[in-house]
Design an enzyme around this catalytic site. Structure first.
Site, PDB file in Angstrom:
ATOM      1  N   ASN A 155      38.414  34.140  42.086  1.00 37.46           N
ATOM      2  CA  ASN A 155      39.719  33.706  42.598  1.00 37.46           C
ATOM      3  C   ASN A 155      39.478  32.527  43.549  1.00 37.46           C
ATOM      4  OD1 ASN A 155      42.221  33.419  43.751  1.00 37.46           O
ATOM      5  ND2 ASN A 155      42.381  35.520  44.498  1.00 37.46           N
ATOM      6  N   ARG A 177      41.574  34.192  38.227  1.00 36.38           N
ATOM      7  CA  ARG A 177      42.975  34.256  38.639  1.00 36.38           C
ATOM      8  C   ARG A 177      43.554  32.840  38.578  1.00 36.38           C
ATOM      9  NH1 ARG A 177      45.384  37.029  44.046  1.00 36.38           N
ATOM     10  NH2 ARG A 177      47.559  36.755  43.506  1.00 36.38           N
ATOM     11  N   HIS A 226      52.309  37.350  41.986  1.00 35.26           N
ATOM     12  CA  HIS A 226      51.689  38.632  42.349  1.00 35.26           C
ATOM     13  C   HIS A 226      51.691  39.584  41.150  1.00 35.26           C
ATOM     14  CE1 HIS A 226      52.669  38.178  46.932  1.00 35.26           C
ATOM     15  NE2 HIS A 226      51.414  37.847  46.706  1.00 35.26           N
ATOM     16  N   ARG A 277      55.328  31.558  55.128  1.00 37.15           N
ATOM     17  CA  ARG A 277      56.403  31.010  54.296  1.00 37.15           C
ATOM     18  C   ARG A 277      57.743  31.580  54.730  1.00 37.15           C
ATOM     19  NH1 ARG A 277      53.382  32.862  49.289  1.00 37.15           N
ATOM     20  NH2 ARG A 277      51.645  31.393  49.146  1.00 37.15           N
ATOM     21  N   GLU A 328      44.183  44.124  42.700  1.00 35.20           N
ATOM     22  CA  GLU A 328      44.467  43.038  41.761  1.00 35.20           C
ATOM     23  C   GLU A 328      43.256  42.718  40.891  1.00 35.20           C
ATOM     24  OE1 GLU A 328      46.120  41.050  45.371  1.00 35.20           O
ATOM     25  OE2 GLU A 328      47.420  40.062  43.926  1.00 35.20           O
TER      26      GLU A 328
END
Ligand code: ADP
Length: 400
Positions: A9, A91, A180, A241, A384
């Site tokens: 990732n 990813r 996600h 964010r 994940e």
């Protein structure tokens, strides 16, 4: 399914990796290269059951970061040569309209990942770099791209269409994609298992609350609504964010403050959210500040939890019958105060938390709702990398 997959990732200044044994459902080793491309770098490498080893040295680029990781495997184990690696999984943040499932990587796929950088300028280019670096390091292994957006390919048109001129969607890809995906896929399946129900008959609201945060309504294993949009900026309040906001703010700030759209975009992504309101994006620190009487931190937490509650209400309406609400991510798994505040007052909608169960810290998936609560409330650790490794092994098995 069995197999051993190295999951990679790549972020703009980091490279995370995890060696996953899919059959055992466990990681054998993992690590993080930080401050890639900066004058001082650091690699932290861990193997299951061992102490982490830390190497401080400059990591000039992602190739250097991967090389440092491979050295760490050699020095501290487990040996990758003996691990029986079956594949490398990557990813990739944005799959756009092009990728609705994991895909075996060839030159065309790398090109497409780069082309999709128009939708994810911060992520896709560096994801492509990670793929190229790892393909050179492991030329004999299959490489698979797993897209954050893919799980949401099942969003119905009424959920993914923005009410804007249709040519924006046709020509520029302006629609909701969602992110996600690996986490929402993993957690919705694990939630059904915890409830002892078939996934195809289970409706779940998954709340992934970490530094990035998103909510997804999952009906029978399919994503039918999600809070992130064309980019990961939309929806819940996050670490840095803003989440939802009137789009007129961008033009307003341009007119009254002379900020360019790029400046506003940067601020909404990197210096908004909890960081802007509380002065920190670490929820543990937010709680400390609240305990010290910091009113801005208290307001920030209220804004965060209010936004989550609004989405829970909306997604109960989207799903109709809802079996569970599943909290996951660094905040969702650990922060009992956030869970309680986010669901406060929803008893009339069938959501009854058990205060004691909610307060207990425990590893693994668990139920934190009261017995008899019509909607179960669950805490489900996300994984994940395991999900990506599983999808990779499934894809390769289907193709062979
Ligand atoms: P990412 O989106 O980067 O994967 P994580 O899911 O790891 O993020 O979540 C990171 C966030 O989780 C931290 O910024 C912190 O706010 C929060 N967090 C981690 N541990 C705790 C804890 N024990 N209590 C409350 N919040 C926590």
């Amino acid at each position: 399914m069995t197999g051993r997959v190295l999951v990679v990732n790549c972020g703009s200044s980091s490279l995370k990796y995890r060696l996953v044994d899919v059959g055992a459902g466990q990681a054998l080793a993992w690590g993080l290269a930080e401050r890639v491309g900066q004058p001082s770098g650091r690699l932290t490498h861990s193997r299951a059951g061992g102490e982490p080893s830390v190497v401080e040295r400059p990591l000039p680029d992602h190739a250097g970061a991967l090389a440092a990781a491979l050295e760490a495997f050699e020095h501290s184990g487990p040996s990758l040569a003996d691990a029986g690696l079956t594949a490398v999984a990557h990813r990739v943040v944005h799959g756009g309209d092009r990728f609705s499932a994991p895909v075996r990587i060839d030159d065309d796929v790398v090109r497409a990942v780069r082309e999709l950088a128009t939708l994810a300028p911060l992520h896709n280019p560096v994801n492509a770099v990670g793929i190229e670096v790892a393909r050179r390091a492991f030329p004999g292994l299959p490489h698979v791209a797993v897209f954050d957006t893919a799980f949401h390919a099942t969003l119905p048109p009424h959920a993914h269409t923005y009410a804007v001129p249709p040519q924006w969607a046709r020509e520029h890809g302006v629609r909701r994609y969602g992110f996600h995906g690996a986490s929402h896929a993993h957690v919705s399946r694990a939630a059904a298992e915890l409830l002892g129900r078939p996934l195809s008959e289970t409706n779940t609201v998954v709340l992934h609350l970490g530094n990035g945060a998103s909510a997804t309504a999952v009906a029978g294993g399919r994503s039918v609504e999600t809070s992130m949009g064309m980019t990961p900026l939309e929806g819940l309040v996050m670490g840095t964010r803003s989440g939802d906001l009137d789009p007129a703010v961008v033009a307003h700030l341009h007119r009254v403050a002379g900020l360019s759209p790029a400046e506003v975009d940067r601020a909404l992504n990197s210096s908004s959210g909890m960081l802007a309101l509380a002065g920190t994006n670490d929820l543990r620190e937010v709680h400390r500040r609240i305990a010290d009487g910091d009113e801005a931190a208290a307001l920030a937490l209220d804004v965060f939890c209010h936004r989550v509650r609004k989405y829970v209400g909306a997604y109960l309406a989207v799903l109709g019958r809802t079996d569970a609400i599943a909290f996951t991510g660094g905040i969702g798994e650990n922060d009992a105060v956030v869970r309680a505040a986010s669901l406060a007052g929803l008893e009339t909608l069938g959501i009854r938390l058990d205060e004691e169960r909610n307060a207990v810290r425990a590893p693994g998936g668990r139920r934190v709702s009261a017995d008899g609560s019509p909607v179960a409330v669950l805490v489900v650790p996300t994984d994940e990398e395991l999900e990506m490794a599983r999808q990779t092994v499934d894809l390769l098995a289907a193709g062979s």
